[in-house]
Write an enzyme that holds these catalytic residues in place. Structure first.
Site, PDB file in Angstrom:
ATOM      1  N   GLY A   1     -17.910  10.253  -5.205  1.00 59.64           N
ATOM      2  CA  GLY A   1     -18.925   9.379  -4.658  1.00 59.64           C
ATOM      3  C   GLY A   1     -19.885   8.957  -5.766  1.00 59.64           C
TER       4      GLY A   1
ATOM      5  N   GLY B   1       2.344 -18.678   2.660  1.00 59.83           N
ATOM      6  CA  GLY B   1       2.743 -19.416   1.473  1.00 59.83           C
ATOM      7  C   GLY B   1       2.937 -20.906   1.675  1.00 59.83           C
ATOM      8  N   GLY B   2       2.481 -21.427   2.797  1.00 60.15           N
ATOM      9  CA  GLY B   2       2.618 -22.861   3.033  1.00 60.15           C
ATOM     10  C   GLY B   2       3.887 -23.238   3.763  1.00 60.15           C
TER      11      GLY B   2
ATOM     12  N   ASP C   1      -6.828   2.062  -0.760  1.00 59.02           N
ATOM     13  CA  ASP C   1      -6.719   3.249  -1.613  1.00 59.02           C
ATOM     14  C   ASP C   1      -5.670   3.068  -2.709  1.00 59.02           C
ATOM     15  OD1 ASP C   1      -8.644   5.122  -0.762  1.00 59.02           O
ATOM     16  OD2 ASP C   1      -7.483   5.598   1.010  1.00 59.02           O
TER      17      ASP C   1
ATOM     18  N   LEU D   1     -11.180  24.939 -11.850  1.00 52.74           N
ATOM     19  CA  LEU D   1     -12.367  24.991 -12.709  1.00 52.74           C
ATOM     20  C   LEU D   1     -13.621  24.768 -11.871  1.00 52.74           C
ATOM     21  CD1 LEU D   1     -13.230  25.213 -15.710  1.00 52.74           C
ATOM     22  CD2 LEU D   1     -13.223  22.709 -15.780  1.00 52.74           C
ATOM     23  N   ASP D   2     -14.562  25.704 -11.984  1.00 58.39           N
ATOM     24  CA  ASP D   2     -15.868  25.558 -11.358  1.00 58.39           C
ATOM     25  C   ASP D   2     -16.799  24.914 -12.374  1.00 58.39           C
ATOM     26  OD1 ASP D   2     -18.308  25.730 -10.137  1.00 58.39           O
ATOM     27  OD2 ASP D   2     -18.281  27.906  -9.841  1.00 58.39           O
TER      28      ASP D   2
ATOM     29  N   GLU E   1     -10.101   4.009   3.178  1.00 56.15           N
ATOM     30  CA  GLU E   1      -9.083   2.964   3.241  1.00 56.15           C
ATOM     31  C   GLU E   1      -9.441   1.823   4.191  1.00 56.15           C
ATOM     32  OE1 GLU E   1      -6.033   0.535   2.991  1.00 56.15           O
ATOM     33  OE2 GLU E   1      -6.063   2.308   1.707  1.00 56.15           O
TER      34      GLU E   1
ATOM     35  N   GLN F   1      -6.530   9.868  -2.105  1.00 60.22           N
ATOM     36  CA  GLN F   1      -5.432   8.937  -2.332  1.00 60.22           C
ATOM     37  C   GLN F   1      -5.630   7.930  -3.459  1.00 60.22           C
ATOM     38  OE1 GLN F   1      -2.766   5.606   0.120  1.00 60.22           O
ATOM     39  NE2 GLN F   1      -4.210   6.870   1.218  1.00 60.22           N
ATOM     40  N   SER F   2      -6.785   7.282  -3.521  1.00 59.84           N
ATOM     41  CA  SER F   2      -6.927   6.170  -4.468  1.00 59.84           C
ATOM     42  C   SER F   2      -6.774   6.624  -5.918  1.00 59.84           C
ATOM     43  CB  SER F   2      -8.276   5.474  -4.270  1.00 59.84           C
ATOM     44  OG  SER F   2      -9.359   6.368  -4.516  1.00 59.84           O
TER      45      SER F   2
END
Length: 425
Positions: free
Chosen positions: A98, A247-248, A168, A72-73, A139, A17-18
């Site tokens: 990784g 937001g206050g 992600d 592609l290998d 995630e 996903q990321s």
């Protein structure tokens, strides 16, 4: 019409996903994204969470629009030759392997830079340099280590992760901005560079208001948090604050008409100070406009539970859409809790291209999120995700300029797919 990133070619080594979030966004802006996948296997998400047997899952299709796929290998000698040619022909390489995987493939930054000094190598990792840099991250791990989970949930409950994929997809969006910045810098320097986005860093950036509050704690309690009004002491770290507004301005999620049977019959309601008097009129409490216990924001802080309970009495007499219509007339900030079903059926989102219908050759039509960023001179068109290896020969011939004989050699080497069986004589 020429797109914003027309002429930019992306070598996409991302998966799940990321990374695909990043490269899909670049593709929507017109970049030519070449997704590199393992022969016969492809991105693992092609087969994850399948709702229809033997077709690419929505998990894959909704993250890989507007791309081309080559198998592609990269362990194969011919495969390494093809990869080297792709590096020479592309502007950006994007990966979310990784730690150390690209190096073990035989293509560390130094080698890539020597092959193509102008190439930008963009990477998503779980953590930046430090004690956790070699750890694998997904995630929810990113949300937990980036400060989101510790500040999400209710004060007396467990830390919670959010349904929004801020680890992600959020990091993928951060990386896309870094890539575009590096491409712009290259127009002045002619040089490529490394761009890195760590998932922990991306989540912390999105949770920055909580780091703000952590520093405020050193100077006293956080008065906009409901626990202040309830007289509950603060600890050393920012607490979970339920649905309090960050937001206050005090805010809560309130029940609307039908909440007993509809899990999404709720509205978010903010008691913004400038419209307090209008709120009092709407809910039928005109005396609160001048009453010393309610007239000023500071006085209301210790009474927020009672105030929101009274507002909820009013919202429970209206559907969330009726309440929103009434409140918006007086500029009272609010928002209905919209389900995914309601969003999927929202025609205004269809009209803007935020929700799109895509036709796929094996799974048929499905809904997806389109480009959330709209450029007036570069409108996005969402095209379907590629089938595994669908553009392999096209890329070899048109992008890399290989002859038919060279393409056949590469095929027979097993670099793109299993070697062809010899016909029986």
């Amino acid at each position: 019409m020429t797109k914003a990133l027309t002429g930019v070619r992306i070598l996409d080594f991302t998966h799940v996903q990321s990374g695909p979030t990043c490269t899909q966004l670049l593709a929507w802006f017109g970049a030519d994204v070449i997704k590199v996948e393992r022969p016969g296997v492809g991105d693992i998400t092609r087969g994850q969470l399948q709702d229809i047997p033997n077709v690419d899952s929505l998990y894959f299709t909704m993250l890989n629009h507007n791309k081309r796929s080559i198998t592609l290998d990269t362990k194969n000698a011919k495969g390494k030759e093809v990869l080297t040619a792709l590096i020479k022909s592309c502007d950006v390489l994007v990966e979310n392997f990784g730690p150390g995987v690209l190096d073990r493939m035989g293509f560390p930054w130094e080698k890539i830079n020597s092959i193509n000094p102008g190439m930008i190598v963009a990477s998503i990792k779980g953590f930046g340099p430090g004690p956790y840099e070699d750890c694998k991250v997904y995630e929810n791990v990113a949300q937990c280590t980036g400060g989101a989970a510790s500040t999400t949930g209710f004060r007396d409950g467990l830390p919670l992760v959010t349904g929004a994929q801020i680890g992600d997809s959020g990091t993928g969006l951060h990386l896309a901005l870094g890539i575009v910045a590096a491409l712009f810098q290259r127009t002045r320097t002619g040089r490529g560079q490394r761009v890195t986005a760590a998932m922990q860093d991306g989540v912390l950036n999105l949770a920055r208001v909580k780091l703000r509050d952590q520093q405020r704690l050193a100077h006293g309690p956080l008065t906009e948090y409901s626990q202040f009004g309830e007289g509950i002491p603060f600890g050393e770290a920012v607490p979970r604050a339920g649905n309090d507004s960050g937001g206050g301005q005090p805010g809560r999620i309130l029940k609307c008409k039908g909440w007993e049977t509809d899990p999404n019959a709720y509205i978010y309601f903010i008691t913004q100070a400038p419209v307090w008097e209008k709120i009092c009129d709407v809910i039928g409490e005109p005396t609160w406009k001048t009453h010393p216990d309610y007239a000023k924001p500071a006085a209301r802080l210790s009474r927020l539970n009672d105030i929101f309970a009274r507002i909820e009495q009013w919202t429970m007499t209206k559907t969330k859409f009726e309440a929103m219509e009434i409140l918006n007339k007086d500029d009272i900030p609010c928002g209905p809790i919209l389900s995914m079903k309601e969003l999927a059926e929202d025609q205004s989102l269809r009209a803007t291209g935020t929700v799109v219908e895509v036709d796929h050759p094996t799974r048929g039509k499905y809904l997806s999120v389109g480009n959330p960023i709209k450029l007036s001179d570069s409108p996005s068109e969402v095209t379907r995700s590629p089938l595994l290896g669908e553009h392999t020969d096209e890329i070899l011939r048109q992008v890399l300029g290989f002859s038919d004989h060279q393409v056949a050699e590469i095929h027979d080497s097993g670099a793109l797919d299993p070697p062809r069986k010899q016909a029986a004589e």
